[in-house]
Design a protein around this motif. Sequence first.
Motif, mmCIF file in Angstrom:
data_model
loop_
_atom_site.group_PDB
_atom_site.id
_atom_site.type_symbol
_atom_site.label_atom_id
_atom_site.label_comp_id
_atom_site.label_asym_id
_atom_site.label_seq_id
_atom_site.Cartn_x
_atom_site.Cartn_y
_atom_site.Cartn_z
ATOM 1 N N GLU A 7 0.847 -1.189 0.000
ATOM 2 C CA GLU A 7 0.000 0.000 0.000
ATOM 3 C C GLU A 7 0.881 1.237 0.000
ATOM 4 O O GLU A 7 1.881 1.300 0.737
ATOM 5 C CB GLU A 7 -0.926 0.016 1.215
ATOM 6 C CG GLU A 7 -1.887 1.196 1.209
ATOM 7 C CD GLU A 7 -2.931 1.121 2.306
ATOM 8 O OE1 GLU A 7 -4.125 1.142 1.983
ATOM 9 O OE2 GLU A 7 -2.533 1.034 3.486
ATOM 10 N N SER A 52 -6.765 -1.282 -5.682
ATOM 11 C CA SER A 52 -7.654 -0.176 -5.345
ATOM 12 C C SER A 52 -6.906 1.142 -5.435
ATOM 13 O O SER A 52 -5.686 1.202 -5.271
ATOM 14 C CB SER A 52 -8.241 -0.345 -3.938
ATOM 15 O OG SER A 52 -7.220 -0.297 -2.963
ATOM 16 N N GLU A 54 -7.786 4.968 -3.807
ATOM 17 C CA GLU A 54 -8.676 5.789 -2.985
ATOM 18 C C GLU A 54 -8.158 7.226 -2.998
ATOM 19 O O GLU A 54 -7.115 7.531 -2.405
ATOM 20 C CB GLU A 54 -8.705 5.266 -1.553
ATOM 21 C CG GLU A 54 -9.546 6.103 -0.607
ATOM 22 C CD GLU A 54 -9.360 5.752 0.854
ATOM 23 O OE1 GLU A 54 -9.954 6.431 1.718
ATOM 24 O OE2 GLU A 54 -8.595 4.796 1.153
ATOM 25 N N ALA A 81 -3.550 10.018 -3.181
ATOM 26 C CA ALA A 81 -4.399 8.830 -3.130
ATOM 27 C C ALA A 81 -3.675 7.698 -2.428
ATOM 28 O O ALA A 81 -2.437 7.631 -2.428
ATOM 29 C CB ALA A 81 -4.794 8.401 -4.542
ATOM 30 N N ARG A 82 -4.458 6.815 -1.835
ATOM 31 C CA ARG A 82 -3.941 5.543 -1.340
ATOM 32 C C ARG A 82 -4.103 4.514 -2.449
ATOM 33 O O ARG A 82 -5.193 4.365 -3.006
ATOM 34 C CB ARG A 82 -4.688 5.081 -0.092
ATOM 35 C CG ARG A 82 -4.257 5.771 1.183
ATOM 36 C CD ARG A 82 -5.016 5.232 2.380
ATOM 37 N NE ARG A 82 -4.566 5.842 3.615
ATOM 38 C CZ ARG A 82 -3.657 5.319 4.436
ATOM 39 N NH1 ARG A 82 -3.111 4.144 4.139
ATOM 40 N NH2 ARG A 82 -3.293 5.943 5.538
#
Length: 419
Positions: A7, A52, A54, A81-82
């Motif tokens: 991440e 993803s 985010e 963003a993540r």
Amino acid sequence: MDLIVAEYLLETPFPVEEVAAMMAGEQSSGTFVRVAGETDELRARAAAQVLSVEVLGQVDSPSLTSAYVERKGKAGPFTRARVRIAFPPGNIGRNLPTLAATVSGNLYDIGEITGLKLLSVELPADYRARYPMPAQGIAGTRATLGVTDRPLFGTIIKPNVGMTSEDIAALVDRLCAAGVDFIKDDEVCANPDVAPLVTRVPAVMKVLRKWQDKGRNVMMAFNITDETDAMRRHADLVAAEGGTCVMASLNWCGLSGMESLRAATPLAIHGHRNGFGAMSRHPLLGIGFPAYQSLYRLAGVDHMHVHGIGGKFVDHADEVTEAARACLAPLTDGADDRVMPAFSSGQWAGTMPSAYEAAQGPDFMFMCGGGILAHPDGPAQGIASLREAWEALSAGEDLEQAAQSRPALAAAFRFFGAR
């Protein structure tokens, strides 16, 4: 197939989904154009996947400069963003430096990126199993010391450098008499001319064996930071003298050096993270502690420094708490690989409640240099103040109230609490 998931916190003036895909391609099968031999089958097997994105918000100015961004005339806004990206373990194999190169590597240099921080690395259980577990960990360290129901009270050899081997041995003797559980060399004292390991280890271990004969086990973490072959020789010397622990500066020995050391010795390895601030302090550059500790725990360390709450370093309380809890959590479900967090930097009896709350229990090292050695009534009362603080915490008492009936703790509050 189980995947390794990283991440990131990303900043870019370009579409974040496109940059995330670029990151996945850069660190697996792709590049900025399709190349010969890059078949659909190969991509299906080896390509990283964006899980993803985010979006967190936008800012007007970039966190970091990029000649590429300037060349393209992108003036913002800059989106943050993540991003979560999954990598196939088969791309890496059992290869810790390549794991680090995969989840970090060239990502920091991609032109479209004006900020990037690796936040965490999640590992499948079967991949984690390819790497060594801690040789001692929490249970082994406690068993060596015979301490089962409280934190381990430790200190650091001070002055940092300059004392001879005989001087250090004499100080260790005083600290053992004071009741300390754990002693470590400072990170800048490894093999100096004035106190080389070849004389320092025998001198100190003679003292520790004397105390062991009296029924007191004290663990000494000898700083053996060096090139890899030398570290193995130093660890052999410590083991031959009956020692139980060695220390190394993780960032300067590197992942491969720590792996080699782990393979060469059954001693507890005390992992010192000095220099970590260079990797972590910028909010949009580098590596966060959860990711960092995952990599070094795969190298097999037993203890890891997490700094201290209310201490002399830059960390916020939530950062230290996050670090301690990361050390105390298994890397994967069912893995018995927790490591002992070592709180240090400006710690004394009055900061123990914060460490206890952060660790959510007694499984931590509480490292006090001045908090023991500079206690106004001497090192023995410095240790006594820690024991009194723990007594009070265990009983649910307020520490300052408890100090009214505990003299060593009261003196600590008068001296350190006024600073």
